[in-house]
Enzyme design. Structure first.
Site, PDB file in Angstrom:
ATOM      1  N   ASN A   1       0.804  -1.234   0.000  1.00  0.00           N
ATOM      2  CA  ASN A   1       0.000   0.000   0.000  1.00  0.00           C
ATOM      3  C   ASN A   1       0.835   1.281   0.000  1.00  0.00           C
ATOM      4  O   ASN A   1       0.395   2.309  -0.501  1.00  0.00           O
ATOM      5  CB  ASN A   1      -1.035  -0.015   1.121  1.00  0.00           C
TER       6      ASN A   1
ATOM      7  N   ALA B   1       6.334  -6.528  -1.301  1.00  0.00           N
ATOM      8  CA  ALA B   1       5.097  -7.187  -1.740  1.00  0.00           C
ATOM      9  C   ALA B   1       5.184  -7.504  -3.229  1.00  0.00           C
ATOM     10  O   ALA B   1       5.734  -6.720  -4.009  1.00  0.00           O
ATOM     11  CB  ALA B   1       3.911  -6.268  -1.473  1.00  0.00           C
TER      12      ALA B   1
ATOM     13  N   SER C   1      -0.568  -7.657   7.309  1.00  0.00           N
ATOM     14  CA  SER C   1      -1.775  -8.025   8.055  1.00  0.00           C
ATOM     15  C   SER C   1      -1.415  -8.711   9.379  1.00  0.00           C
ATOM     16  O   SER C   1      -0.365  -9.342   9.507  1.00  0.00           O
ATOM     17  CB  SER C   1      -2.618  -8.978   7.204  1.00  0.00           C
TER      18      SER C   1
ATOM     19  N   GLU D   1       4.294  -4.234  12.419  1.00  0.00           N
ATOM     20  CA  GLU D   1       3.352  -3.141  12.116  1.00  0.00           C
ATOM     21  C   GLU D   1       2.173  -3.787  11.413  1.00  0.00           C
ATOM     22  O   GLU D   1       2.265  -4.112  10.232  1.00  0.00           O
ATOM     23  CB  GLU D   1       4.023  -2.094  11.208  1.00  0.00           C
ATOM     24  N   LEU D   2       1.078  -3.972  12.130  1.00  0.00           N
ATOM     25  CA  LEU D   2       0.010  -4.834  11.616  1.00  0.00           C
ATOM     26  C   LEU D   2      -1.264  -4.052  11.294  1.00  0.00           C
ATOM     27  O   LEU D   2      -1.221  -2.849  11.089  1.00  0.00           O
ATOM     28  CB  LEU D   2      -0.228  -5.968  12.618  1.00  0.00           C
TER      29      LEU D   2
ATOM     30  N   CYS E   1      -3.200   1.419   6.736  1.00  0.00           N
ATOM     31  CA  CYS E   1      -3.425   0.809   8.049  1.00  0.00           C
ATOM     32  C   CYS E   1      -3.958   1.846   9.033  1.00  0.00           C
ATOM     33  O   CYS E   1      -4.644   1.506   9.988  1.00  0.00           O
ATOM     34  CB  CYS E   1      -2.132   0.213   8.573  1.00  0.00           C
TER      35      CYS E   1
HETATM   36  P1  NAD Z   1      -0.096  -9.129   3.834  1.00  0.00           P
HETATM   37  O1  NAD Z   1       0.042  -9.499   5.264  1.00  0.00           O
HETATM   38  O2  NAD Z   1      -0.905 -10.003   2.961  1.00  0.00           O
HETATM   39  O3  NAD Z   1       1.342  -9.058   3.146  1.00  0.00           O
HETATM   40  C1  NAD Z   1       2.373  -8.266   3.659  1.00  0.00           C
HETATM   41  C2  NAD Z   1       3.696  -8.847   3.215  1.00  0.00           C
HETATM   42  O4  NAD Z   1       3.850 -10.151   3.774  1.00  0.00           O
HETATM   43  C3  NAD Z   1       3.838  -9.013   1.706  1.00  0.00           C
HETATM   44  O5  NAD Z   1       5.192  -8.746   1.357  1.00  0.00           O
HETATM   45  C4  NAD Z   1       3.519 -10.484   1.502  1.00  0.00           C
HETATM   46  O6  NAD Z   1       4.106 -11.029   0.341  1.00  0.00           O
HETATM   47  C5  NAD Z   1       4.138 -11.090   2.748  1.00  0.00           C
HETATM   48  N1  NAD Z   1       3.543 -12.365   3.158  1.00  0.00           N
HETATM   49  C6  NAD Z   1       2.289 -12.839   2.926  1.00  0.00           C
HETATM   50  N2  NAD Z   1       2.153 -14.065   3.475  1.00  0.00           N
HETATM   51  C7  NAD Z   1       3.337 -14.371   4.064  1.00  0.00           C
HETATM   52  C8  NAD Z   1       3.807 -15.498   4.794  1.00  0.00           C
HETATM   53  N3  NAD Z   1       3.040 -16.559   5.053  1.00  0.00           N
HETATM   54  N4  NAD Z   1       5.083 -15.455   5.258  1.00  0.00           N
HETATM   55  C9  NAD Z   1       5.868 -14.388   5.031  1.00  0.00           C
HETATM   56  N5  NAD Z   1       5.475 -13.303   4.340  1.00  0.00           N
HETATM   57  C10 NAD Z   1       4.222 -13.293   3.870  1.00  0.00           C
HETATM   58  O7  NAD Z   1      -0.604  -7.626   3.819  1.00  0.00           O
HETATM   59  P2  NAD Z   1      -0.897  -6.688   2.577  1.00  0.00           P
HETATM   60  O8  NAD Z   1      -2.174  -7.115   1.952  1.00  0.00           O
HETATM   61  O9  NAD Z   1       0.303  -6.587   1.693  1.00  0.00           O
HETATM   62  O10 NAD Z   1      -1.075  -5.277   3.308  1.00  0.00           O
HETATM   63  C11 NAD Z   1      -2.259  -4.920   3.940  1.00  0.00           C
HETATM   64  C12 NAD Z   1      -2.152  -5.095   5.447  1.00  0.00           C
HETATM   65  O11 NAD Z   1      -0.985  -4.436   5.922  1.00  0.00           O
HETATM   66  C13 NAD Z   1      -3.303  -4.448   6.176  1.00  0.00           C
HETATM   67  O12 NAD Z   1      -3.745  -5.292   7.217  1.00  0.00           O
HETATM   68  C14 NAD Z   1      -2.693  -3.180   6.744  1.00  0.00           C
HETATM   69  O13 NAD Z   1      -3.336  -2.676   7.880  1.00  0.00           O
HETATM   70  C15 NAD Z   1      -1.311  -3.625   7.038  1.00  0.00           C
HETATM   71  N6  NAD Z   1      -0.402  -2.476   7.112  1.00  0.00           N
HETATM   72  C16 NAD Z   1       0.046  -2.102   8.336  1.00  0.00           C
HETATM   73  C17 NAD Z   1       0.860  -0.989   8.451  1.00  0.00           C
HETATM   74  C18 NAD Z   1       1.364  -0.549   9.789  1.00  0.00           C
HETATM   75  O14 NAD Z   1       2.282   0.270   9.826  1.00  0.00           O
HETATM   76  N7  NAD Z   1       0.828  -1.019  10.886  1.00  0.00           N
HETATM   77  C19 NAD Z   1       1.230  -0.275   7.307  1.00  0.00           C
HETATM   78  C20 NAD Z   1       0.751  -0.694   6.073  1.00  0.00           C
HETATM   79  C21 NAD Z   1      -0.066  -1.818   5.987  1.00  0.00           C
END
Ligand code: NAD
Length: 493
Positions: free
Chosen positions: A163, A188, A241, A262-263, A296
């Site tokens: 994002n 990502a 996430s 950071e979730l 997020c």
């Molecule tokens: P996601 O959790 O699907 O993916 C995030 C990253 O993790 C990607 O690089 C993905 O390829 C990787 N990933 C996915 N599955 C994995 C696994 N099993 N093992 C290791 N890596 C894996 O999230 P998303 O859809 O890319 O982003 C959206 C989420 O991110 C939302 O929940 C949002 O709130 C959160 N987010 C949080 C913050 C924060 O600062 N708290 C900032 C931005 C986004």
């Protein structure tokens, strides 16, 4: 895998089909690649190497090898590299913003703002690098000397979401490098091109080979398994996430890794008695629709005092309905496409659920019938308790509004979530808003403002929104471990 030494993809050329290990761009040649799509058109914007777990296991060699010399590099030298990287990112703002818009979809104006915001982490941590303080003192017994110095935690595994394709990377890489850590970055798969551009610029700024390595893949789980099995990696910093964060936390337990998480979020946006409704609506537009609602920190639930709800809802709907929707690269566009069909389908299901339970659609509610993945900015009034819109992270341009009658009811509702990342409060005065804000369980709170992100601030959540902080003076701590040294007195005599 064919290694092509010192052949970096040229700026502005079609996307590189390479990953980057130990200062070497590794060509895809005969290897599998994956396509990066423009969500505004569905067109392919580039191809990137699709690394396997077998590729990934090689990467910690480079990060571990470079760790010792990078940790011993004087902090001033590390700082100057980061500062050069800041200058280069700003110089390349247009190219970077176009890349972000192409692969992620946000408007060019927002992409340019992301570049500035993301660059700030490079400048901020260049400044922090030379202020890593320790302490030295006589222990209470008066014999010997104790010294506490702060050392880099070691090679880090950094995983980022789509994002904010640039800022989520610099928010991790800049403090890691400032602290003297090397890194393996896994961006990502929807937005790898910005990541590769950033790595080019870091290399150009003087980051030595092996200090930053990048793995692009559509197989994040096996790649994570391979990397986390290597005990030379000493930290995992993840943004994404909560669901995936939990998986990585469990895996990190094996080698007892330092973790920063950071979730997800479910930010309440509370409008209290005496609030300036127009200001609250302006703040709501930013907090909800920035980044097409895919942040997020996005306001997820609007909790509005009963007596202000009608006015707030109609004004928010009016503003939202006037937003210009279209491909982010078109001039004047305010709301670009969402990133994926899955994201739109989920948002539509959340809207349907609210309507089935009795909510009213004041504006929006439909997917646009055109190429690309566009959802109308949507405002839902009188969303009943129990609706998915209030319980789940929407991650799209949908604003559910619900009413409250007393501050106590609003606080209970605001805290009725497993998340605790951001929250927003609009009140008659900052003091009144702040008194309310102190009772909200969230890592960040905006009082009479609709945006909280700032490189100098401590960004992060409580509850299931995460562990640790990014940015601010706290951000570099995540990459440092104290080392206590005992020695006899008089040490310096
Ligand atoms: P996601 O959790 O699907 O993916 C995030 C990253 O993790 C990607 O690089 C993905 O390829 C990787 N990933 C996915 N599955 C994995 C696994 N099993 N093992 C290791 N890596 C894996 O999230 P998303 O859809 O890319 O982003 C959206 C989420 O991110 C939302 O929940 C949002 O709130 C959160 N987010 C949080 C913050 C924060 O600062 N708290 C900032 C931005 C986004």
């Amino acid at each position: 895998m064919t290694a092509v030494k010192e052949r970096l993809p040229a700026q502005g050329t079609p996307a590189p089909s390479w990953i980057y290990i130990d200062g070497t761009w590794v060509s895809s040649n005969d290897r599998a690649t994956f396509a990066v799509h423009d969500p505004a058109t569905g067109e392919i914007g580039g191809h990137v190497l699709d690394a396997t777990a077998a590729d990934a296991v090689r990467v910690p060699d480079a990060a571990a090898e470079a760790q010792r010399s990078w940790a011993l590099t004087p902090s001033r030298a590390r700082a100057e590299i980061l500062r050069r990287a800041f200058d280069l990112v700003i110089e390349q703002q247009d190219v970077l913003a176009s890349t972000i818009t192409m692969e992620m979809g946000k408007s060019l104006a927002e992409a340019r703002a992301e570049v500035t915001y993301g660059a700030e982490f490079l400048r901020w941590f260049a400044e922090e690098a030379v202020r890593i303080h320790g302490r030295s003192e006589e222990p209470p017994e008066g014999t010997g000397l104790l010294e506490v110095r702060r050392r880099p935690v070691g090679p880090c595994y950094l995983v980022t979401p789509w994002n904010f394709p640039l800022a989520m990377i610099t928010r991790k890489l800049a403090p890691a490098l400032a602290a003297g850590c090397t890194a393996v970055l896994k961006p990502a798969d929807l937005t790898p091109l910005t990541a590769l551009r950033i790595v080019e610029l870091l290399s150009e700024a003087g980051v030595p080979n092996g200090v930053v390595n990048v793995v692009t893949t559509t197989r994040p789980a096996p790649v994570a398994d391979a990397l986390l099995a290597d005990s030379r990696l000493r930290k995992v910093s993840f943004t994404g996430s909560t669901q995936v964060g939990r998986v990585l936390l469990r895996q990190a337990a094996e080698h007892v890794l330092r973790c920063s998480m950071e979730l997800g979020g479910n930010a309440p946006f509370v409008v209290l008695e005496g609030a300036d409704v127009d200001a609250a609506v302006d703040g709501a537009m930013l907090a909800k629709f920035r980044n097409v609602g895919q942040a997020c920190t996005a306001a997820n639930r609007f909790l509005v005092l009963e007596s202000l709800a009608e006015q707030f809802s109609s004004k928010l709907a009016e503003h939202a309905s006037r937003m210009r929707i279209g491909p982010g690269a078109e001039p004047g566009v305010e709301l670009g496409p969402m990133i994926s069909d899955t994201g739109v389908q989920r948002a539509l299901a959340i809207i349907d659920d609210a309507v089935d339970r009795g909510a009213t659609v004041l504006t929006g509610g439909r997917r646009l019938e055109r190429a690309g993945i566009f959802l109308e900015p949507t405002v839902l009034a009188d969303v009943p308790a129990g609706s998915r819109a209030l319980a789940e992270e929407i991650f799209g341009p949908v604003a559910p509004i619900t009413r409250f009658h007393s501050a106590a009811e609003a606080i209970a509702a605001a805290n009725d979530t497993e998340y605790g990342l951001a929250s927003y409060v609009y009140a008659a005065t900052v003091d009144a808003g702040d008194a309310f804000a102190r009772q909200i369980e969230s890592g960040m709170v905006g009082v009479n403002v609709g945006i909280v992100s700032n490189a100098a601030a401590s960004f992060g959540g409580v509850k299931s929104s995460g562990l640790g902080r990014e940015g601010g003076t706290e951000g570099i701590e995540e990459y440092l471990a104290p080392q206590y040294a005992a020695s006899p007195l008089p040490r310096f005599a």
